[in-house]
Motif scaffolding. Structure first.
Motif, PDB file in Angstrom:
ATOM      1  N   LEU A 153     -23.135  23.474 -58.998  1.00 39.81           N
ATOM      2  CA  LEU A 153     -24.073  22.368 -59.223  1.00 39.81           C
ATOM      3  C   LEU A 153     -23.390  21.009 -59.150  1.00 39.81           C
ATOM      4  N   LEU A 154     -22.058  20.988 -59.286  1.00 38.46           N
ATOM      5  CA  LEU A 154     -21.310  19.732 -59.206  1.00 38.46           C
ATOM      6  C   LEU A 154     -21.014  19.316 -57.772  1.00 38.46           C
ATOM      7  N   LEU A 155     -21.070  20.249 -56.844  1.00 37.00           N
ATOM      8  CA  LEU A 155     -20.719  19.925 -55.461  1.00 37.00           C
ATOM      9  C   LEU A 155     -21.732  18.955 -54.851  1.00 37.00           C
ATOM     10  N   PRO A 156     -21.274  18.061 -53.975  1.00 37.97           N
ATOM     11  CA  PRO A 156     -22.217  17.233 -53.211  1.00 37.97           C
ATOM     12  C   PRO A 156     -23.145  18.126 -52.394  1.00 37.97           C
ATOM     13  N   GLU A 157     -24.333  17.638 -52.102  1.00 34.63           N
ATOM     14  CA  GLU A 157     -25.333  18.460 -51.414  1.00 34.63           C
ATOM     15  C   GLU A 157     -24.828  19.017 -50.090  1.00 34.63           C
ATOM     16  N   ALA A 158     -24.130  18.188 -49.301  1.00 33.90           N
ATOM     17  CA  ALA A 158     -23.636  18.655 -48.000  1.00 33.90           C
ATOM     18  C   ALA A 158     -22.651  19.801 -48.180  1.00 33.90           C
ATOM     19  N   ASN A 159     -21.768  19.692 -49.160  1.00 29.22           N
ATOM     20  CA  ASN A 159     -20.789  20.755 -49.416  1.00 29.22           C
ATOM     21  C   ASN A 159     -21.467  22.015 -49.931  1.00 29.22           C
ATOM     22  N   ARG A 160     -22.416  21.839 -50.846  1.00 31.53           N
ATOM     23  CA  ARG A 160     -23.101  22.989 -51.440  1.00 31.53           C
ATOM     24  C   ARG A 160     -23.925  23.745 -50.385  1.00 31.53           C
ATOM     25  N   ASP A 161     -24.627  23.018 -49.536  1.00 30.56           N
ATOM     26  CA  ASP A 161     -25.443  23.666 -48.512  1.00 30.56           C
ATOM     27  C   ASP A 161     -24.583  24.378 -47.475  1.00 30.56           C
ATOM     28  N   THR A 162     -23.463  23.766 -47.090  1.00 31.86           N
ATOM     29  CA  THR A 162     -22.566  24.383 -46.117  1.00 31.86           C
ATOM     30  C   THR A 162     -21.899  25.619 -46.705  1.00 31.86           C
ATOM     31  N   LEU A 163     -21.494  25.544 -47.967  1.00 29.63           N
ATOM     32  CA  LEU A 163     -20.891  26.695 -48.636  1.00 29.63           C
ATOM     33  C   LEU A 163     -21.891  27.847 -48.718  1.00 29.63           C
ATOM     34  N   LYS A 164     -23.148  27.536 -49.006  1.00 35.14           N
ATOM     35  CA  LYS A 164     -24.170  28.581 -49.096  1.00 35.14           C
ATOM     36  C   LYS A 164     -24.349  29.281 -47.745  1.00 35.14           C
ATOM     37  N   ALA A 165     -24.363  28.505 -46.663  1.00 37.87           N
ATOM     38  CA  ALA A 165     -24.492  29.101 -45.334  1.00 37.87           C
ATOM     39  C   ALA A 165     -23.310  30.031 -45.046  1.00 37.87           C
ATOM     40  N   LEU A 166     -22.115  29.626 -45.455  1.00 36.64           N
ATOM     41  CA  LEU A 166     -20.938  30.465 -45.253  1.00 36.64           C
ATOM     42  C   LEU A 166     -21.033  31.753 -46.057  1.00 36.64           C
ATOM     43  N   LEU A 167     -21.415  31.660 -47.324  1.00 41.28           N
ATOM     44  CA  LEU A 167     -21.481  32.838 -48.185  1.00 41.28           C
ATOM     45  C   LEU A 167     -22.560  33.808 -47.727  1.00 41.28           C
TER      46      LEU A 167
END
Length: 636
Positions: free
Chosen positions: A420-434
């Motif tokens: 929840l602390l990650l910036p939106e761009a980082n969080r969305d990209t990480l989710k796509a990777l996972l």
């Protein structure tokens, strides 16, 4: 059983041996093989599941580290870690990221500080006081006068009660905000079951109470019940069940960007408090950035890539090149043996990288020439070469620190707050990777890539430290961080939800901010007066509706644009969605092709929230009686 320090020492020794004796290739290979065999008989770390790390997994990890090391020698570092960790600057950065910059500057503005402080639990408020006091003392040692003393902000002593009375930056007690009390025994729902078997232990995860409050037992050196649980191997990983709140489960994508920003403020304070109770220091990295590229593909910030992508595809949330690489791997590589493990040709990958840089945005790049292993190499290269790590430079130490938490439940809670602390761009990209990595693991029988194999390969790419003297950190930390990658893959659905205790604090924060806004000019006063009058009229209407148990749902995209709904205790959001579908003939074949509509609560004490179809509407109404109810499509 060796601990993580001994394990890291063995790996580090082998690594230096490999560098020094590179010319004796066969001899070095034999030494590495012996090292793998020794490490294979150890557990990953005292805090990881007590299972053996296979020689194959260690070879995967070592090979990946070797590839990263070779790549580093070919290109200069773009980020250098600052040698001096100025304590006052680090504390100031923490306060700013927590939305409390006015406590440092001493200025009174429309910022969130006062409203935020009024919503904190007593433990969270004590942590803010501790950080602010540390900042003040550090400035005094440097003979600088702080803008505001900690006593001006926190005038009440600590007490053992659950919640702190709302405190303003001026030390005044604010009026208590209305609070919804959840049911004592809510039903539970499965969060996710990937990596778990039917015989595995089930752990209930409550979103009603702040995680730091659950960990208060650690304050006096005691262990909580969760920390005394025996952790098991892969086949017996416990599965988590969320105690479903009657207001419904909220996904990260269900909230507005403005409310997510406030979630980030509270999450940082909560994570710091949580770590403090667990005896973990919240370290932060301050970095000096060289000028980042503003065009191209590799080495370009995520935000810059998305800005360029959105010019062509508005609404893009994940860089197009990243999505294309994932798509290429999903189409042709999921069943390829050793995908992610077996590297592509170094010369081919280098050539493809140059081709991507020149031709991708001109739609001239030939994806048919990209082999599966080449795509995997480009994907990992993209992640490693981001100017700021995907997990962010400032939060990378906190992610790494989570591996030392002995309780699996507390580890999940820490990762939850960090996501929840990650910036939106980082969080969305990480989710796509996972999501992609989960698919790779699902094809294990075909590609021979187990959850451990995937985690050991991905960990060095995600947990890449920047700057000088980082090899020791990576060698000690990246092996244990494979456990964190494993948890991220397995429990990603749970980690991308928002706990209702955070949403409750955001609601109170919005209410406090609305009540304290004052007009600054005659023109703004007139606008505010007009809005107040309109709000009063709407409140009168809503009070009447409340007495009758009626709400009005607006559906601008339907033939019937609004509908009065009589609420009852069991009515859910899906019932409203179904009623509009029936009224508008959604049952026909042509109608089913339309994008699905969801019920939203908009305004009142929340910016916007897409409601879980299982949310009980009467409970939502009680906690946010002045919201508007709108049926519309979700943004994807």
């Amino acid at each position: 059983m060796m601990d993580v320090k001994d394990c890291g020492g063995v790996i580090l020794t082998a690594f230096h041996s490999f560098r020094i004796h590179a010319d004796e290739q066969k001899h070095t290979a034999d030494n590495r093989k012996a090292t793998y065999q020794r490490i294979g008989s150890m557990s990953l770390s005292p805090s990881a599941p007590e299972r053996c790390v296979s020689r194959e997994s260690m070879e995967d990890y070592w090979s990946e580290m070797k590839n990263i090391e070779e790549e580093r020698q070919e290109r200069p570092e773009e980020l250098m870690e600052r040698a001096s960790g100025d304590e006052a600057e680090l504390e100031e950065a923490w306060l700013q990221e927590a939305g409390l910059s006015t406590l440092v500057t001493g200025t009174q503005s429309d910022g969130p500080a006062e409203a935020l402080l009024s919503t904190l639990t007593r433990s969270q408020a004590a942590m803010v006081k501790k950080r602010l006091d540390n900042y003040t003392q550090t400035l005094r040692k440097r003979n600088r006068q702080p803008m505001r003393h900690v006593r001006d902000v926190f005038s009440t002593p600590d007490a053992p009660s659950e919640l702190t009375p709302p405190i303003s930056p001026n030390g005044q007690i604010a009026p208590k905000q209305p609070q919804w009390n959840p049911p004592k025994v809510p039903p539970s729902c499965p969060a996710d079951t990937n990596g778990s078997s039917s015989a595995s232990e089930t752990i209930l995860l409550s979103f009603d109470v702040a995680y730091s409050e659950e960990a208060r037992a650690h304050r006096k050196g005691r262990e909580c019940q969760d920390c005394r649980r025996i952790r098991k191997d892969d086949r017996d990983l416990p599965r988590f069940q969320i105690m479903r709140p009657r207001q419904g489960v909220t996904l990260v994508s269900d909230l507005s960007s403005e409310d997510l920003k406030k979630i980030g403020y509270i999450s940082l304070i909560e994570l710091t408090t949580f770590y403090d109770f667990l005896g973990i220091e919240m370290k932060r990295s301050r970095v000096v950035r060289s000028k980042a590229r503003d065009s191209g593909i590799f080495g370009v910030p995520l935000t810059t890539l998305l800005e360029n992508d959105q010019k062509k595809y508005p609404g893009s949330r994940v860089p197009l090149v990243f999505k294309k690489l994932l798509s290429k791997l999903e189409q042709t590589g999921l069943q390829t043996e050793g995908i992610l493990r077996v590297p592509g040709s170094a010369s081919r990958v280098k050539h493809l990288r140059q081709e991507l840089e020149l031709k991708f945005y001109e739609d001239r790049f030939d994806w048919d020439q990209v082999r599966q292993n080449d795509a995997a190499g480009l994907l990992k290269m993209f992640i490693r070469e981001l100017p700021c790590p995907l997990l962010t430079q400032q939060h990378l130490p906190a992610f790494t620190a989570a591996q030392s938490i002995s309780s699996l439940k507390h580890q999940i809670q820490a990762l939850h707050l960090l996501i929840l602390l990650l910036p939106e761009a980082n969080r969305d990209t990480l989710k796509a990777l996972l999501e992609f990595l989960r698919k790779v693991v699902a094809y294990e029988e075909k590609n021979r890539m187990s959850l451990w194999n995937v985690s050991m390969i991905v960990a060095p790419n995600l947990f890449t430290f920047r700057g000088k003297n980082v090899k020791q950190e990576e060698m000690h930390g990246a092996v244990a961080s494979a456990q964190l990658v494993r948890l991220l893959i397995t429990h990603q659905d749970l980690l991308w939800t928002v706990p209702c205790f955070l949403i409750s604090q955001v609601r109170k924060m919005n209410e406090a901010a609305t009540g304290k806004k004052t007009p600054t000019s005659e023109k703004s006063k007139l606008r505010l007066l007009k809005r107040w009058n309109m709000d009063k009229e709407r409140e009168r209407s809503e009070v009447t509706d409340l007495r009758d148990g009626v709400i009005r749902v607006h559906a601008p995209l339907h033939a019937k644009v609004s509908m009065a709904i009589q609420l009852n205790a069991e009515m859910k959001a899906r019932d409203i969605m179904a009623r509009f579908d029936v009224e508008n003939g959604r049952g026909s074949r042509g109608a089913t092709r339309r994008q699905r509509q969801y019920l939203f609560e908009i305004g009142g004490n929340i910016g916007e929230r897409c409601l879980d179809p299982e949310a009980h509407l009467l409970d939502v109404y009680r906690v946010n009686p002045h919201c508007q109810w709108v049926l519309k499509s979700r943004l994807t």
